[in-house]
Motif scaffolding. Sequence first.
Motif, PDB file in Angstrom:
ATOM      1  N   GLN B   6       2.824  26.934 -11.628  1.00  0.00           N
ATOM      2  CA  GLN B   6       3.038  28.341 -11.252  1.00  0.00           C
ATOM      3  C   GLN B   6       3.214  29.164 -12.527  1.00  0.00           C
ATOM      4  OE1 GLN B   6       6.666  27.549  -8.913  1.00  0.00           O
ATOM      5  NE2 GLN B   6       5.617  28.508  -7.189  1.00  0.00           N
ATOM      6  N   LEU B   7       2.588  30.319 -12.546  1.00  0.00           N
ATOM      7  CA  LEU B   7       2.717  31.212 -13.701  1.00  0.00           C
ATOM      8  C   LEU B   7       3.325  32.531 -13.246  1.00  0.00           C
ATOM      9  CD1 LEU B   7      -0.822  30.571 -15.230  1.00  0.00           C
ATOM     10  CD2 LEU B   7       1.347  29.580 -16.010  1.00  0.00           C
ATOM     11  N   SER B  52       9.604  29.167 -21.254  1.00  0.00           N
ATOM     12  CA  SER B  52      10.530  28.158 -20.739  1.00  0.00           C
ATOM     13  C   SER B  52       9.966  27.689 -19.399  1.00  0.00           C
ATOM     14  CB  SER B  52      11.960  28.690 -20.635  1.00  0.00           C
ATOM     15  OG  SER B  52      12.006  29.847 -19.858  1.00  0.00           O
ATOM     16  N   ALA B  54      10.454  25.422 -15.381  1.00  0.00           N
ATOM     17  CA  ALA B  54      11.245  24.858 -14.290  1.00  0.00           C
ATOM     18  C   ALA B  54      10.421  23.744 -13.662  1.00  0.00           C
ATOM     19  CB  ALA B  54      11.554  25.931 -13.255  1.00  0.00           C
ATOM     20  N   ASN B  56      10.123  21.784 -10.015  1.00  0.00           N
ATOM     21  CA  ASN B  56      10.538  21.766  -8.611  1.00  0.00           C
ATOM     22  C   ASN B  56      11.704  22.729  -8.360  1.00  0.00           C
ATOM     23  OD1 ASN B  56       8.544  19.836  -8.272  1.00  0.00           O
ATOM     24  ND2 ASN B  56       9.953  18.144  -8.657  1.00  0.00           N
ATOM     25  N   GLU B  57      11.516  23.946  -8.878  1.00  0.00           N
ATOM     26  CA  GLU B  57      12.470  25.051  -8.662  1.00  0.00           C
ATOM     27  C   GLU B  57      13.835  24.811  -9.270  1.00  0.00           C
ATOM     28  OE1 GLU B  57      12.471  26.188  -4.546  1.00  0.00           O
ATOM     29  OE2 GLU B  57      10.404  26.924  -4.656  1.00  0.00           O
ATOM     30  N   ASP B  58      13.882  24.020 -10.345  1.00  0.00           N
ATOM     31  CA  ASP B  58      15.134  23.872 -11.076  1.00  0.00           C
ATOM     32  C   ASP B  58      14.843  23.978 -12.572  1.00  0.00           C
ATOM     33  OD1 ASP B  58      17.858  23.613 -11.048  1.00  0.00           O
ATOM     34  OD2 ASP B  58      17.809  21.801  -9.810  1.00  0.00           O
ATOM     35  N   PHE B  59      15.791  24.540 -13.327  1.00  0.00           N
ATOM     36  CA  PHE B  59      15.589  24.658 -14.764  1.00  0.00           C
ATOM     37  C   PHE B  59      15.325  23.282 -15.363  1.00  0.00           C
ATOM     38  CE2 PHE B  59      18.094  28.553 -14.048  1.00  0.00           C
ATOM     39  CZ  PHE B  59      17.282  29.462 -14.715  1.00  0.00           C
ATOM     40  N   ARG B  61      13.839  21.128 -19.239  1.00  0.00           N
ATOM     41  CA  ARG B  61      13.446  21.228 -20.645  1.00  0.00           C
ATOM     42  C   ARG B  61      11.946  20.948 -20.736  1.00  0.00           C
ATOM     43  NH1 ARG B  61      17.769  23.475 -22.350  1.00  0.00           N
ATOM     44  NH2 ARG B  61      16.825  23.287 -24.408  1.00  0.00           N
ATOM     45  N   ALA B  73       6.813  25.333 -13.183  1.00  0.00           N
ATOM     46  CA  ALA B  73       6.704  26.784 -13.360  1.00  0.00           C
ATOM     47  C   ALA B  73       6.871  27.108 -14.839  1.00  0.00           C
ATOM     48  CB  ALA B  73       7.770  27.498 -12.547  1.00  0.00           C
ATOM     49  N   LEU B  75       7.611  30.149 -17.541  1.00  0.00           N
ATOM     50  CA  LEU B  75       8.279  31.438 -17.518  1.00  0.00           C
ATOM     51  C   LEU B  75       8.151  32.110 -18.878  1.00  0.00           C
ATOM     52  CD1 LEU B  75      11.626  29.964 -16.095  1.00  0.00           C
ATOM     53  CD2 LEU B  75       9.609  30.648 -14.777  1.00  0.00           C
TER      54      LEU B  75
END
Lengths: 164, 86
Positions: B6-7, B52, B54, B56-59, B61, B73, B75
Amino acid sequence: VPLADLSIAHEPLGVERVVAELERAAQREGEGCGGVCTFVGVVRATHKGRRVRHLEYEAFEPLALKAFARIREEIDGQWPGTLVAIHHRVGRLAVGDASVVIAAASAHRAAAFQVCRYAIERVKQIAPVWKHEFFDDGDAWVEGATADVDDADARRRALDVACA
Amino acid sequence: MRVSVQLFARLRELAGRADLECDVPAGSAIQDVWRAVAESHPALGAYGSSVSCARNEDFARMSAPVGEGDVIAFLPPVSGGARGWS
């Protein structure tokens, strides 16, 4: 309909509702609510001398909510017994519209001011929310630096600013 | 191994799309996914290490491993962030 205390909002933000909600919650905790401090981010008419026509905010919503929850946890660790609400608008906003509303409630005013400032600094640092400015003669994404939730230096900077 | 990408924001605009699929070798990390995406969308190359991510919808590294079917994703910098990841 009660507001969640953390949200990405697709509709205009109402400060009074946010405050009333938070105040009610704070009355039930510990020493009760002695003060509520609010911050409202508002769409400015100019950016670096250029006239802003409107803005668009975009968020990665599930992650933004996790960022807000993270900020709330940090606040809970630093200022136990305080409460915070964080609401960020997305979509098209006009000059003068509220883009972000933060409210902090505490038994005593000092902590309410600190929590409110800390929360907005951290939102700006880590929340995946992007601002796209539209001018009379073009447009630009506003980009600062990389969001890193685990960056301890950034967290310390926010804390220093909040407690200055 | 296939992952979904995802962008967001300017990355989405530069790539001309919000979602794509990406094939990377087993054992890849998120930064390998980014390299593959930047290779197929050269306009993103300028972002280098300032993105940066993510998982699976979590922050996550950039050095974190990816698994089959993960949603990664990317960011772009936010308005008041900190430093890059490399």
